[in-house]
Design an enzyme around this catalytic site. Structure first.
Site, PDB file in Angstrom:
ATOM      1  N   LYS A  54      13.282 -20.370  80.497  1.00 22.95           N
ATOM      2  CA  LYS A  54      13.618 -21.752  80.138  1.00 22.95           C
ATOM      3  C   LYS A  54      14.481 -21.863  78.881  1.00 22.95           C
ATOM      4  O   LYS A  54      15.164 -22.860  78.671  1.00 22.95           O
ATOM      5  CB  LYS A  54      12.335 -22.559  79.933  1.00 22.95           C
ATOM      6  CG  LYS A  54      11.459 -22.718  81.169  1.00 22.95           C
ATOM      7  CD  LYS A  54      11.963 -23.808  82.073  1.00 22.95           C
ATOM      8  CE  LYS A  54      10.964 -24.130  83.170  1.00 22.95           C
ATOM      9  NZ  LYS A  54      11.394 -25.257  84.020  1.00 22.95           N
ATOM     10  N   SER A 307      10.027 -14.555  85.636  1.00 16.73           N
ATOM     11  CA  SER A 307      10.442 -15.739  84.880  1.00 16.73           C
ATOM     12  C   SER A 307       9.732 -15.943  83.552  1.00 16.73           C
ATOM     13  O   SER A 307      10.292 -16.571  82.651  1.00 16.73           O
ATOM     14  CB  SER A 307      10.260 -16.993  85.745  1.00 16.73           C
ATOM     15  OG  SER A 307       8.920 -17.065  86.217  1.00 16.73           O
TER      16      SER A 307
END
Length: 331
Positions: A54, A307
């Protein structure tokens, strides 16, 4: 969609975020390559300074603000990782960050948000509730609202992950990534398919609360009920007024899969046992999908986006028990 993003936007984002977001390794997994009779590469975005991909989109979005917006500060809603990334980037750029979250966000992510310097507002039981509060603060306090996924600068930033994959291994023909609001899949899909139109981009969600998959099936954005999951960072809706990621996911994602909690747990434990990676559930859903749906990858060049690694001890213990390896819960 009002304007279309292009590969150029991702190249520009790559230049812009250098220095705050890392160019992460792409490493071959011997264990998975043998298991599936293909070449499997792990894109280790869990090694970003905030522990998740992110940061790419957060940095790009903040650097796209004008001076007045920077001075007023920004607000977002988050399941944890985007808020932490925005707060981290905000500290480095001198921008005040407020993060609205729901009660479903795990305690470890709430603590990390506060440690990163964010003003944290906990409201409601869903990400949609948190979004309503963020929009209220935008209107009443004049803060700049940044969506964790449905924002062109955020999508372009996340797309740098896909661009790096192709730059590091140009022969990649299949990419798996977690699917939530669609920012990652939209950006990675744009990058990968702009360079290799024949490559497959595959998104994976948990069984319940798969907002983007439900929306794609309905042909329009829909609301879903949020439930607790090992893949907690894949929770939340995509917004009924979605302007970017719904259409981009339709265009760039070839297939989407759902996976159950036990399979996510097994995938997390595989990465721990064989790769020595401690990752959150959302980072392991690619492995879970391949195993649960028996996807044939023989002879392919496969990239799995790992991720993030922001999981709590309780989440790891839960994964251990679900995977049938309870002794690890004491580590």
């Amino acid at each position: 969609m009002q304007n279309e993003l292009t590969l150029k936007d991702i190249y520009l984002a790559q230049q812009r975020i250098a220095g705050l977001a890392e160019r992460t390794p792409l490493l071959r997994s011997e264990s998975l390559s043998r298991r599936w009779d293909c070449n499997v590469w792990l894109k280790l975005d869990n090694l970003q300074p905030t522990g998740a991909f992110k940061l790419r989109g957060a940095v790009n979005a903040l650097l796209g603000l004008d001076k007045a917006q920077r001075e007023r500060g920004v607000v977002t809603m988050s399941t944890g990782n985007f808020g932490r990334a925005l707060a981290y980037a905000g500290q480095h750029l001198g921008i005040a960050v407020t993060v609205c979250i729901s009660k479903l966000v795990p305690d470890n992510k709430v603590a990390a948000l506060r440690e990163s310097g964010a003003q944290v507002v906990i409201v409601g039981d869903t990400q949609d509730d948190a979004d309503i509060e963020a929009r209220r603060l935008q209107q009443e306090e004049g803060l700049a609202y940044i969506s964790p996924f449905d924002d062109p600068l955020v999508i372009a930033g996340q797309g740098t992950c896909g661009l790096e994959i192709i730059q590091q291994q140009p022969q990649i023909d299949t990419v798996f990534a977690g699917l939530s609001g669609g920012g990652l899949i939209a950006g990675v899909g744009l990058a990968v398919k702009s360079i290799n139109p024949h490559a497959e981009v595959i998104g994976v969600s948990m069984n319940q609360g798969a907002a983007m998959l439900e929306s794609l099936a309905a042909g329009q954005p829909v609301q879903v009920q949020e439930v607790a999951s090992l893949a907690d960072s894949l929770g939340g809706g995509i917004g009924l007024d979605n302007a970017w990621t719904f259409a981009m996911t339709q265009r760039y994602m070839d297939r989407g899969y759902r996976v159950d909690e036990q399979q996510i747990a097994r995938a997390m434990l595989h990465l721990f046992n064989h790769e020595r990676l401690v990752v959150e559930g959302a980072a392991a859903v690619g492995i879970a999908a391949i195993e649960q749906h028996q996807i044939d990858l023989r002879g392919k060049q496969v990239a799995l986006v790992i991720s993030g690694q922001n999981l709590s001890n309780n989440s790891f213990a839960q994964a251990c028990h679900l995977a049938g390896e309870p002794n690890y819960a004491d580590l």
